[in-house]
Design a protein around this motif. Sequence first.
Motif, mmCIF file in Angstrom:
data_model
loop_
_atom_site.group_PDB
_atom_site.id
_atom_site.type_symbol
_atom_site.label_atom_id
_atom_site.label_comp_id
_atom_site.label_asym_id
_atom_site.label_seq_id
_atom_site.Cartn_x
_atom_site.Cartn_y
_atom_site.Cartn_z
ATOM 1 N N GLY A 1 0.825 -1.199 0.000
ATOM 2 C CA GLY A 1 0.000 0.000 0.000
ATOM 3 C C GLY A 1 0.856 1.244 0.000
ATOM 4 O O GLY A 1 0.662 2.156 0.786
ATOM 5 N N ASN A 2 1.858 1.269 -0.923
ATOM 6 C CA ASN A 2 2.837 2.328 -0.900
ATOM 7 C C ASN A 2 2.261 3.679 -1.299
ATOM 8 O O ASN A 2 2.915 4.690 -1.184
ATOM 9 N N ASN A 3 1.032 3.720 -1.771
ATOM 10 C CA ASN A 3 0.442 4.995 -2.158
ATOM 11 C C ASN A 3 -0.962 5.127 -1.594
ATOM 12 O O ASN A 3 -1.902 5.464 -2.295
ATOM 13 N N THR A 4 -1.108 4.818 -0.336
ATOM 14 C CA THR A 4 -2.436 4.855 0.271
ATOM 15 C C THR A 4 -2.528 5.973 1.308
ATOM 16 O O THR A 4 -3.188 5.829 2.326
ATOM 17 N N SER A 5 -1.870 7.064 1.058
ATOM 18 C CA SER A 5 -2.014 8.224 1.929
ATOM 19 C C SER A 5 -3.476 8.652 1.939
ATOM 20 O O SER A 5 -4.195 8.520 0.943
ATOM 21 N N ILE B 1 3.562 15.057 -14.232
ATOM 22 C CA ILE B 1 3.894 16.472 -14.096
ATOM 23 C C ILE B 1 3.872 16.890 -12.631
ATOM 24 O O ILE B 1 4.821 17.497 -12.135
ATOM 25 N N LEU B 2 2.786 16.517 -11.923
ATOM 26 C CA LEU B 2 2.734 16.807 -10.493
ATOM 27 C C LEU B 2 3.531 15.788 -9.670
ATOM 28 O O LEU B 2 3.782 16.021 -8.484
ATOM 29 N N LYS B 3 3.899 14.656 -10.287
ATOM 30 C CA LYS B 3 4.698 13.610 -9.629
ATOM 31 C C LYS B 3 3.971 12.985 -8.437
ATOM 32 O O LYS B 3 4.587 12.654 -7.427
ATOM 33 N N ILE B 4 2.651 12.826 -8.545
ATOM 34 C CA ILE B 4 1.860 12.140 -7.532
ATOM 35 C C ILE B 4 1.551 10.743 -8.057
ATOM 36 O O ILE B 4 0.777 10.589 -9.003
ATOM 37 N N ASN B 5 2.172 9.743 -7.470
ATOM 38 C CA ASN B 5 1.953 8.367 -7.920
ATOM 39 C C ASN B 5 0.624 7.862 -7.388
ATOM 40 O O ASN B 5 0.435 7.748 -6.175
ATOM 41 N N LEU B 6 -0.306 7.549 -8.279
ATOM 42 C CA LEU B 6 -1.622 7.099 -7.862
ATOM 43 C C LEU B 6 -1.627 5.647 -7.393
ATOM 44 O O LEU B 6 -2.625 5.177 -6.839
ATOM 45 N N GLY B 7 -0.548 4.925 -7.633
ATOM 46 C CA GLY B 7 -0.411 3.585 -7.087
ATOM 47 C C GLY B 7 -1.116 2.499 -7.869
ATOM 48 O O GLY B 7 -1.157 1.348 -7.434
ATOM 49 N N VAL B 8 -1.688 2.815 -9.028
ATOM 50 C CA VAL B 8 -2.406 1.836 -9.846
ATOM 51 C C VAL B 8 -1.666 1.686 -11.172
ATOM 52 O O VAL B 8 -1.248 2.700 -11.755
ATOM 53 N N PRO B 9 -1.471 0.455 -11.674
ATOM 54 C CA PRO B 9 -0.827 0.284 -12.983
ATOM 55 C C PRO B 9 -1.547 1.095 -14.052
ATOM 56 O O PRO B 9 -2.778 1.209 -14.037
#
Length: 381
Positions: A174-178, A253-261
Amino acid sequence: MFLRIFSYKVKELTRQTWLVGWNFLFPLVLATAFYMGFGNMIKNDPDTFATVETGYVLEITQSKGFEQVLEELSKADDEGFAVISVHTYASVEEAVNDMNSGIISGFFKETEDGIETIIPVNGYDATVMNEIVREYNNYTDVITQVAQDHPEKLAEAIEMISSDSNYISEYNFGNNTSQYIQYFYALLAMTSLFSSWISSNMLEGMCANLSEQGKRVECAPTSKFINISAGILAGLLIQLVSNIIVVVYIQYILKINLGVPLSTMIALCTIGSGLGISSGTLMGSIFKDPRLLVTVPLCFTMTCSFFSGLMWGQIKQLIQYHCPIINKINPAALFTDAMYVRATYGDTYVFRQDVTIMCIMILGCLFFSALFLRRRRYVSL
């Protein structure tokens, strides 16, 4: 004829200034506002799991297989994420120096007696490293026991363990579950439902009781089914392009990884766009007042988006606790839940359930739209 109508509909829709503004520009502006508000809190969230920087020291002539395990865990997955990043050292002193300097979180030391984990503090990194060693020891113990008790089955045991690569495969932590990443999921859900305006506007130009253009379309020899199908697919294509632009803007561009392929994200956006298009078609087939064809899709989109957490992140959790059925019939909540589950837990039953419900909603909206549009009759045109 279908391709000609399809191309005309694409040209007609892309020339609508309101569509360019609301479906293409507004999501980018809102994504930028979210990024400025809490983008850094997502990137620097202390609860966000990141690749563990580890060291490896080999104090014997040859590794007993543990080095191969570390190599497998160091390979990046489809999202470019790896569980660990391994730094190899010739001596313990070098590893300790880098650990004290913060280059690595800790290191593994392989000796004749086994694998030892050296890490200064407890936390995520320590848990991950200890779990790797624990699983490795479990499998090597199994092989040792089989070799002692049933040596004739040793080759079969090794083959079975080699085929079961669970202990050397990436576990999705869950590396992108903020908690803040859900606002971006809700943004994508809102963008998808904005396509309801496209289909309702399209029907206004196809129905004789709504516009002069609709009278000409109704009198044309072309099948109404072909007209509407071409318009729906044109709207779906435009909305999908809009969603992909938003996804690319957020991730690259914003560099926010949504965590989904990316492939899964495009598939979800396609389903979400289809749900927006189909719901707008249903609204356009029910309401006959041109003003309602604007206000109803807008109220529908913003209401669903609000209850999915776009304005208040905790609202979806409160609904889930008090009345969970609402989250199962809210298309925006289904979309955000599918994104969150896929990013956190992977391709699970809950993820597939959300996708299935959205697909059923699309079919249901199209079915009832066809019934309502098919029964429209006019005294004269």
